[in-house]
Design an enzyme around this catalytic site. Structure first.
Site, PDB file in Angstrom:
ATOM      1  N   ASP A   7     141.498  41.213  28.244  1.00  0.00           N
ATOM      2  CA  ASP A   7     140.879  40.889  26.989  1.00  0.00           C
ATOM      3  C   ASP A   7     141.569  41.696  25.722  1.00  0.00           C
ATOM      4  O   ASP A   7     141.985  42.746  25.992  1.00  0.00           O
ATOM      5  CB  ASP A   7     139.459  41.000  26.933  1.00  0.00           C
ATOM      6  N   GLU A   9     141.379  42.600  21.364  1.00  0.00           N
ATOM      7  CA  GLU A   9     140.610  42.400  20.018  1.00  0.00           C
ATOM      8  C   GLU A   9     141.891  42.644  18.990  1.00  0.00           C
ATOM      9  O   GLU A   9     142.958  43.094  18.922  1.00  0.00           O
ATOM     10  CB  GLU A   9     139.747  43.508  19.713  1.00  0.00           C
ATOM     11  N   HIS A  57     134.354  43.402  15.938  1.00  0.00           N
ATOM     12  CA  HIS A  57     134.617  44.338  16.876  1.00  0.00           C
ATOM     13  C   HIS A  57     134.355  45.752  16.380  1.00  0.00           C
ATOM     14  O   HIS A  57     134.133  47.061  16.897  1.00  0.00           O
ATOM     15  CB  HIS A  57     136.179  44.642  17.200  1.00  0.00           C
ATOM     16  N   HIS A 149     132.281  43.113  20.284  1.00  0.00           N
ATOM     17  CA  HIS A 149     133.455  42.627  21.064  1.00  0.00           C
ATOM     18  C   HIS A 149     134.223  43.800  21.206  1.00  0.00           C
ATOM     19  O   HIS A 149     134.975  44.140  20.588  1.00  0.00           O
ATOM     20  CB  HIS A 149     133.856  41.294  20.579  1.00  0.00           C
ATOM     21  N   ASP A 154     134.122  43.234  27.653  1.00  0.00           N
ATOM     22  CA  ASP A 154     134.225  41.971  27.819  1.00  0.00           C
ATOM     23  C   ASP A 154     134.882  41.734  29.257  1.00  0.00           C
ATOM     24  O   ASP A 154     134.588  40.658  29.738  1.00  0.00           O
ATOM     25  CB  ASP A 154     135.013  41.269  26.654  1.00  0.00           C
TER      26      ASP A 154
END
Length: 219
Positions: A7, A9, A57, A149, A154
């Site tokens: 994942d 960001e 985030h 997030h 995640d």
């Protein structure tokens, strides 16, 4: 088989607008069981975070300005994911940003096999919500830690979602599993209904019995 749950960001959605990665998180799975091998880093995107991304985030420009650049971690990252299938929710987004970072360094694109859990979920539950939060709710996965997030959290949630999406129970170390399978196989053998055919002598005895005891045809 080893797989990587991944994942990222970012500073914003579109790479065409110059948005960059601010965090990468990876968790290694070995036959669906998380190992202790993880990769995680915050990154200096060398630009400002958009307001919408900050709301998602919560990483400020000041915090990110003190982090390493992608060029500093690229070798470690590529070695970590090397030759392993990648499990990503909305893979198109993450791969676009990762490949953009590599392009800026004149590096080749990621060519790993990719398993997009967003695509899998859409195929499995057409018309339903398939966000990570929605899938956690569907599978009763506790996502209370996901206030913002963040890549590693995640990844942890996505690993559990992925296991459920492919119709597997969450793996556990069960050393009695082989014995239980053997018990089931033994059970099937013991109670199997075998067809036994009569031999000639038994057929003749049966014929004589019918002549002696059933002389009339009642039907």
């Amino acid at each position: 088989m080893k797989e990587i749950v991944l994942d990222t960001e970012t500073t914003g959605i579109s790479i065409k607008e110059g948005h960059r990665i601010v965090e990468i998180g990876c968790i290694e799975l070995d036959n669906l069981i998380p190992t202790k091998n993880t990769f995680h880093c915050y990154l200096n995107p060398e630009r400002k975070v958009s307001e919408k991304a900050f709301q998602v985030h919560g990483y400020s420009d000041e915090f990110l300005s003190k982090q390493k650049k992608f060029s500093d971690v690229q070798d470690d990252f590529l070695n970590f994911i090397k030759d392993k299938p990648l499990i990503i929710h909305n893979a198109e987004f993450d791969l676009a940003h990762l490949n953009n970072e590599l392009r800026l360094l004149s590096k080749s694109k990621i060519i790993n096999e990719v398993k997009d859990t967003l695509v899998i979920a859409r195929d499995k539950y057409p018309g339903s919500q398939v966000s990570l939060d929605a899938l956690c709710k569907r599978y009763r996965i506790d996502n209370s830690r996901r206030i913002k997030h963040t890549a590693l959290i995640d990844c942890e949630l996505l690993a559990k979602v992925y296991i459920n999406l492919i119709d597997q129970k969450e793996p556990s170390l069960n050393f009695n599993s082989e014995e239980k399978i053997k018990e089931v196989e033994d059970y099937k053998i013991k109670y199997f209904k075998k067809v036994i055919y009569p031999n000639a002598e038994e057929l003749e005895s049966h014929k004589n019995y019918l002549k002696q005891h059933l002389k009339k045809n009642y039907f």
